[in-house]
Design a protein around this motif. Structure first.
Motif, PDB file in Angstrom:
ATOM      1  N   SER A  30      40.508  39.719  30.268  1.00  0.00           N
ATOM      2  CA  SER A  30      41.010  38.662  31.146  1.00  0.00           C
ATOM      3  C   SER A  30      41.705  39.323  32.331  1.00  0.00           C
ATOM      4  CB  SER A  30      41.994  37.752  30.409  1.00  0.00           C
ATOM      5  OG  SER A  30      43.183  38.467  30.115  1.00  0.00           O
TER       6      SER A  30
ATOM      7  N   GLU B  53      43.947  42.785  32.202  1.00  0.00           N
ATOM      8  CA  GLU B  53      43.615  43.941  33.045  1.00  0.00           C
ATOM      9  C   GLU B  53      44.766  44.288  33.979  1.00  0.00           C
ATOM     10  OE1 GLU B  53      40.674  45.909  32.831  1.00  0.00           O
ATOM     11  OE2 GLU B  53      40.679  44.732  30.993  1.00  0.00           O
TER      12      GLU B  53
ATOM     13  N   TYR C 183      34.945  38.680  33.406  1.00  0.00           N
ATOM     14  CA  TYR C 183      35.768  38.731  32.205  1.00  0.00           C
ATOM     15  C   TYR C 183      35.029  38.155  31.003  1.00  0.00           C
ATOM     16  CZ  TYR C 183      39.260  40.034  35.532  1.00  0.00           C
ATOM     17  OH  TYR C 183      39.933  40.694  36.520  1.00  0.00           O
TER      18      TYR C 183
ATOM     19  N   PRO D 150      36.285  44.175  30.549  1.00  0.00           N
ATOM     20  CA  PRO D 150      37.504  43.395  30.825  1.00  0.00           C
ATOM     21  C   PRO D 150      37.589  42.115  29.997  1.00  0.00           C
ATOM     22  CG  PRO D 150      36.368  43.972  32.868  1.00  0.00           C
ATOM     23  CD  PRO D 150      35.465  44.355  31.741  1.00  0.00           C
TER      24      PRO D 150
END
Length: 115
Positions: free
Chosen positions: A12, A16, A90, A10
């Motif tokens: 941010s 996502e 993240y 991921p």
């Protein structure tokens, strides 16, 4: 790190969320092209009196059933991911941890007075 590993994690929360929304919207659009979103009609067609469908019709019904099932499962998968966005780590956090600037609790280890 390999390129694939970097892009598969991921980036941010916003990114996502947009990805999940895009996928679920795409699935909804694909399902909307069917006459019904339910799997029941296809299942009922297969349960009819044997021989009521030609082989070609039966194959078509089975393919539609598989397609709809795959689309519904895909939507469910991305709904689960979207519901857990707050629990993901993240890029920024991963990068700061790799530089030892965050501890395991997510607190900054940077102390400007140590320099």
């Amino acid at each position: 790190q390999t390129c694939w590993q970097l892009i598969s994690e991921p980036l941010s929360a916003e990114n996502e969320a947009d990805c999940c929304a895009s996928m679920t919207n795409g699935v909804a659009g694909a399902l909307a092209r069917y006459e019904t979103r339910s799997l029941d009609e296809e299942k009922n067609a297969l349960m009819q009196t044997p021989g009521s469908l030609t082989t070609r019709e039966e194959i078509a019904v089975r393919v539609r059933l598989g397609e709809k099932s795959a689309l519904i499962e895909t939507a469910s998968f991305f709904d689960v991911i979207a519901s857990r966005l707050d629990k993901l780590e993240y890029y920024q956090e991963r990068r700061l941890r790799s530089l030892n600037l965050l501890d395991e609790d997510g607190s900054s280890t940077y102390d400007p007075f140590k320099e």
